[in-house]
Enzyme design. Structure first.
Site, PDB file in Angstrom:
ATOM      1  N   ASP A  38       0.813  -1.224   0.000  1.00  0.00           N
ATOM      2  CA  ASP A  38       0.000   0.000   0.000  1.00  0.00           C
ATOM      3  C   ASP A  38       0.848   1.276   0.000  1.00  0.00           C
ATOM      4  OD1 ASP A  38      -2.124  -1.841   0.432  1.00  0.00           O
ATOM      5  OD2 ASP A  38      -1.915  -1.631   2.605  1.00  0.00           O
ATOM      6  N   GLU A 215     -11.561  -0.049  -3.101  1.00  0.00           N
ATOM      7  CA  GLU A 215     -10.888   0.462  -1.908  1.00  0.00           C
ATOM      8  C   GLU A 215      -9.733   1.355  -2.327  1.00  0.00           C
ATOM      9  OE1 GLU A 215      -9.535  -2.852   0.447  1.00  0.00           O
ATOM     10  OE2 GLU A 215      -8.463  -3.792  -1.197  1.00  0.00           O
TER      11      GLU A 215
HETATM   12  O1  FUB Z   1      -3.152  -3.709   3.282  1.00  0.00           O
HETATM   13  C1  FUB Z   1      -4.438  -4.065   3.752  1.00  0.00           C
HETATM   14  C2  FUB Z   1      -5.468  -3.705   2.711  1.00  0.00           C
HETATM   15  O2  FUB Z   1      -5.207  -4.420   1.506  1.00  0.00           O
HETATM   16  C3  FUB Z   1      -5.391  -2.249   2.277  1.00  0.00           C
HETATM   17  O3  FUB Z   1      -5.876  -1.347   3.237  1.00  0.00           O
HETATM   18  C4  FUB Z   1      -6.118  -2.355   0.992  1.00  0.00           C
HETATM   19  O4  FUB Z   1      -6.029  -1.230   0.203  1.00  0.00           O
HETATM   20  C5  FUB Z   1      -5.464  -3.588   0.392  1.00  0.00           C
HETATM   21  O5  FUB Z   1      -4.251  -3.294  -0.227  1.00  0.00           O
END
Ligand code: FUB
Length: 453
Positions: A38, A215
């Protein structure tokens, strides 16, 4: 991972012109001693800072659920040349934030932004007490520092009125700041001048795909266009998509795909896009060091380009990544730019500790090319290679292309152990060049690294 200043920038530009390239073409992944995911990249004080999540293998019985994401803290990394990265260590940890459930290991995707000389680090995590709705769930916290490297002081409580993950902040040209986050939908709200409270009701951003997880919002502005970028599950795993608008709060119109799904089935991806020294870059992640468990990821960077009409050109992930590699450092040719279809393979040096990195295996007629190496202006006399060949073999080293000039032939002695071998350079080489390592004989050779002295 130690920072070294970029050498000889003028010779770099000249060299790129000579070999007909119009952009800088770091090796991927860029963090090589721990898992990272991320990545939010930001340019602060003339350097690129990357704020990633810090995946760890889950300690027995810890975390939100078994075989899931597991993160206890955040590090920050910086680089001036996008090749050599400094790890500034832990900046925020789950044990030191009053509102975070320190058994949740849920410190997911963060962001950081500068305002009036202060650095605001936004991070999601599971709360240790229920909110007004009676639920614990994810909150978004802020930690504040005077320098990008910290020390960061976390606020005692998460931002009121915000439940979700993957915070991202944009400060618009008029000074108004916006907070974006995800929780099923993608949301936006104005932030107060203090950067710690929202100043409008959360708005679920309309007109985005309704089917499939969305997301990781990351918004940036270029030439008056606001780009809302995010990972979306169109099919089975996430790909990076974007929508554009003329206002930070939307509406946004779906416009395209920035990066396709991982061919190796890494279920998540997560992006940030930043301009540095006149080049745009996409930071994202893949599970390079953990091919069998895609919740232990590794961050990468590749160049990104826009069409004349402002559309983002699709980014094809590379192992070579970006930046210039010095000829006098160990060049990991397994992070290749291109290789022969037949006879060339890449494997872990030690599958029990993937952080040792990879090796290149060349057999009959195979070659591998690694681009953009700075040979400097001093005459280099020899090539060194760490290699092994069970039956003994010879490698032919060329410059710039598969049939480019031969600069050395290196004999690899017979044996089952790694040896450092060297040969004289037949041709004086300065400036920026690509490197091709090819098998001259038929016997296979394994190569760890190559360097010049
Ligand atoms: O790293 C945990 C979660 O996985 C992140 O918050 C999302 O964006 C995905 O990459």
């Amino acid at each position: 991972m130690k920072y070294k200043p970029m050498k000889n920038y003028k010779s770099l530009l000249f060299g790129l012109a000579v070999i007909g390239m119009n952009s800088l073409s770091a090796q991927n992944p860029i963090v090589r001693n721990q898992f990272s995911a991320d990545p939010t990249a930001r340019v602060f004080n003339g350097k690129v800072y990357v704020f990633p999540s810090h995946d760890i293998p889950a300690p027995e019985g810890k975390g939100l659920r078994k075989d899931w994401f597991c993160m206890a803290d955040y590090h920050v990394f910086s680089s001036e040349n996008l090749t050599d990265w400094t790890d500034h260590g832990v900046i925020v940890s789950q044990n030191k934030v009053a509102w975070v459930d320190s058994s949740s290991y849920s410190m997911w995707a963060p962001d950081c932004i500068e305002r009036n000389g202060k650095y605001y680090f936004y991070f999601p995590a599971n709360k240790n007490i229920a909110g007004p709705n009676g639920r614990k769930g994810f909150g978004i916290g802020v930690a504040v520092a005077d320098k990008p490297e910290g020390p960061y002081i976390p606020q005692a409580e998460p931002i009121k009125g915000v439940n979700g993950i993957d915070p991202n902040v944009l400060i618009d040209k008029d000074g108004q700041a916006y907070l974006y986050w995800s929780m099923g939908n993608l949301f936006v709200a104005k932030l107060k001048e203090n950067m710690l409270e929202i100043d409008s009701e959360p708005l679920a951003i309309p007109d985005l795909p309704q089917k499939g997880l969305k997301e990781g919002p990351y918004v940036f502005e270029r030439k008056g266009v606001y780009y809302l970028t995010f990972p979306h599950v169109e099919n089975k795993i996430e790909r990076l998509e974007y929508a554009i608008g003329d206002n930070p709060m939307g509406p946004f119109k779906m416009t395209g795909v920035i990066m396709d799904e991982s061919p190796e089935n890494c279920w998540t991806n997560h992006q940030s896009i930043v301009q540095y020294n006149n080049q745009w870059y996409l930071f994202y992640h893949h599970n390079d060091y953990s091919p069998k468990f895609d919740k232990n990821r590794a961050i990468r960077v590749d160049s990104l380009f826009f069409d004349a009409d402002g559309k983002i050109q699709k980014v094809i992930p590379t192992l070579r990544g970006v930046g210039v590699t010095s000829a006098s450092q160990e060049i990991q040719i397994d992070r290749f730019s291109s290789k022969s279809e037949k006879g060339s393979a890449i494997a872990f040096l030690d599958s029990l500790n993937t952080f040792y990195g990879w090796k290149t295996i060349l057999s009959k007629d195979a070659w591998i090319q690694y681009n953009t190496i700075d040979f400097g202006q001093k005459v280099l006399k020899k090539i060194q290679l760490k290699a092994l060949s069970e039956n003994g073999s010879t490698l032919r080293i060329r410059l710039d292309k598969v049939d480019g000039p031969v600069v050395a032939e290196v004999a690899i002695p017979k044996g089952n152990n790694w040896k450092t071998v060297e040969a004289k350079l037949a041709k004086q080489t300065t400036g920026i060049h690509h490197l091709v390592v090819a098998l001259k004989d038929e016997n296979p050779v394994e190569i760890d690294w190559v360097k010049f002295e």
